[in-house]
Design an enzyme around this catalytic site. Structure first.
Site, mmCIF file in Angstrom:
data_model
loop_
_atom_site.group_PDB
_atom_site.id
_atom_site.type_symbol
_atom_site.label_atom_id
_atom_site.label_comp_id
_atom_site.label_asym_id
_atom_site.label_seq_id
_atom_site.Cartn_x
_atom_site.Cartn_y
_atom_site.Cartn_z
ATOM 1 N N SER A 172 -9.768 1.599 2.456
ATOM 2 C CA SER A 172 -8.935 2.425 1.615
ATOM 3 C C SER A 172 -7.835 1.643 0.898
ATOM 4 O O SER A 172 -7.251 2.151 -0.056
ATOM 5 C CB SER A 172 -8.278 3.523 2.467
ATOM 6 O OG SER A 172 -7.419 2.940 3.440
ATOM 7 N N SER A 176 -10.020 -0.729 6.718
ATOM 8 C CA SER A 176 -9.413 -0.626 5.383
ATOM 9 C C SER A 176 -8.660 -1.847 4.877
ATOM 10 O O SER A 176 -8.218 -1.850 3.726
ATOM 11 C CB SER A 176 -8.476 0.568 5.318
ATOM 12 O OG SER A 176 -9.223 1.725 5.139
ATOM 13 N N LYS A 234 0.872 -1.184 0.000
ATOM 14 C CA LYS A 234 0.000 0.000 0.000
ATOM 15 C C LYS A 234 0.905 1.228 0.000
ATOM 16 O O LYS A 234 1.915 1.247 0.715
ATOM 17 C CB LYS A 234 -0.877 -0.029 1.251
ATOM 18 C CG LYS A 234 -1.916 1.076 1.316
ATOM 19 C CD LYS A 234 -2.787 0.963 2.570
ATOM 20 C CE LYS A 234 -3.955 1.916 2.549
ATOM 21 N NZ LYS A 234 -4.832 1.767 3.735
#
Ligand code: GLN
Length: 468
Positions: free
Chosen positions: A157, A181, A82
């Protein structure tokens, strides 16, 4: 060549010299080049660095044979990070234009640990800017699409990470879970998503969202892989003062008692989601577990408490991006970050601090007590991850309140710091993945892995990836 879907398969193939790690990278990058244009999983690819690492790993394997896996437990395992994880010399944007040219001078502790274990970085994945969001649509680099159906969001996210492994662009992906997330995008993309106990994994070198809620976890396709990665990431790091030395957790009871929290089946929950969690309960029952309805009375306030505490911490953490030493000026912040900075500053300001922030902190303590009480009776909890399956791109993006409500079933675990695993199980009539989450007391990861493995066996689970 056939790309292996789990680590045990990869290592068995490497021992038999079915292919080299360089061959494996060729296969991954070929897929990424063919399909990532339509999915938008990656903000930055680290191809050159990956090939350098792959050559090094092939040499280690040639020199040491199967013994190599003792020193390098993740040898040849491809990882998508990420874009909140600092990677030395590799651009790290946090999904925001504020950091569009930011090249970190050091790597997050977790990145270093994974690299020392022999894994290979494929690239940095797309995400909602600063991890604010539940759909991936708040990214300044365009939305990621769900590989199972590109009209739908992959969740957020950690949108690009979940979609990247669902698309078979890497074997593992990392994520952060501040309010869901990791678990929610894992569920929307049919992958395993793991949020460890708060403090079990170092936050050093990860762009902070809300420091008392941020958990550093990962996406895999099975529990064995999840456990292997966690055994590398959970090592003690003195750079993070909130990190705990991981205590050994109690073994799984022979007839585990799993609580079903009635507050998690609120009105408005999608019928297919609900049915499917109840179906998962039956699978657990057949495997010898007992399911019992329990109550967590204060969790009905969790979403309100979360959007006060989280925004307060966001407003403080984003204060450091002043554009003076690094990054662009503050006018590069998008609408969602601005909204959270304003909300957070408001709940912390004179006169409102007691009314909002302090009150929220008191209710947070009540929510923690609810979980502690329940875990005196049951070994673990089972619940839906999200009130709905993946929703359509554009469906909620103009209505922040409805987007915030997507987090209603995930945030309580962050407020109380407990670990949770989101596990894929079945699909909707339209072919979108469904799943459920199991939660346990703080530091009960081993117990959760045990339970999830029981489920894998008894549901005859098979890891899968989306056909592209
Ligand atoms: N969807 C939640 C939010 O927007 C969770 C974000 C997260 O876990 N990083 O705040």
């Amino acid at each position: 060549m056939i790309i292996p879907l789990v680590i045990s398969e990869l290592h068995a193939d490497l021992i038999q010299s079915k292919y080299s790690i360089v061959d494996l990278l060729n296969a991954y990058f070929e897929r990424i080049e063919s399909y990532d244009k339509k999915l938008n999983c990656f903000i930055t690819l680290t191809k050159d660095k990956a090939y350098e690492e792959a050559e090094r790993c092939d040499k280690i394997l040639k020199d040491s044979g199967p013994d190599a896996f003792k020193d390098y437990p993740l040898l040849g395992v491809t990882v998508s990070y990420k874009d909140l994880f600092l990677t030395q010399g590799v651009r790290t944007t946090a999904g925001s234009r504020v950091l569009e040219n930011y090249i970190p001078s050091y790597s997050a502790t977790v990145v270093e640990a994974l690299e020392n274990a022999g894994s290979i970085m494929i690239g940095k994945t797309n995400c909602d800017a600063w991890a604010h969001g539940a759909s991936g649509e708040n990214s300044d680099y365009g939305p990621t699409k769900n590989p199972w159906n590109t009209d739908y969001v992959p969740g957020g996210s950690s949108s690009g990470s979940a979609a990247a492994i669902a698309a078979n662009f890497s074997l593992v992906a990392t994520g952060t879970d501040t309010g869901g997330s990791i678990r929610q995008p894992a569920s929307f993309c049919g992958m395993v998503g793991f949020k460890p106990t708060y403090g079990a994994v170092s936050r050093y070198g990860i762009v902070a969202m809300a420091s008392s809620l941020d958990s550093i976890g990962h996406f895999t396709r099975c529990i064995d892989d999840c456990e292997r990665v966690f055994s590398v990431t959970k090592q003690l790091d003195y750079h993070d003062a909130t990190q705990a030395n991981f205590p050994k957790s109690a073994n799984l009871a022979s007839k585990p008692l799993i609580g079903l929290p009635k507050e998690y089946f609120i009105g408005g929950i999608d019928a297919e989601v609900k049915e499917n969690v109840l179906h998962a309960c039956e699978v657990f029952t057949k495997a010898g577990c007992k399911i019992e309805e329990i109550s967590l009375p204060h969790t009905k306030y969790a979403i309100d408490v979360y959007y006060i505490i989280q925004t307060a911490e966001v407003s403080s953490n984003l204060g450091r991006y002043d554009g003076i030493r690094f990054g662009n000026k503050r006018d590069a912040f998008g609408d969602e970050a601005k909204r959270r900075i304003m909300l957070g500053s408001y709940v912390l300001s004179a006169g409102y601090y007691d009314a909002y922030y302090l009150k929220a902190m008191k209710v947070r303590t009540k929510i923690i007590a609810d979980f502690d009480n329940v875990f005196n009776k049951v070994d673990a909890l089972i619940a839906p991850v999200s009130p709905t399956p993946a929703f359509k791109i554009g469906e909620k993006v103009d209505n922040p309140l409805s987007m915030y409500l997507a987090d209603i079933l995930t945030v309580a675990a962050n407020l109380s710091g407990i670990p949770a695993i989101s596990f894929p199980f079945n699909a909707t009539k339209n072919g979108l993945p469904l799943g459920f989450q199991i939660m346990g007391p703080r530091f009960s990861e081993d117990r959760l892995f045990g339970l999830a493995k029981t489920f894998e066996v008894s549901s005859k689970y098979k890891p899968k990836v989306a056909a592209l």
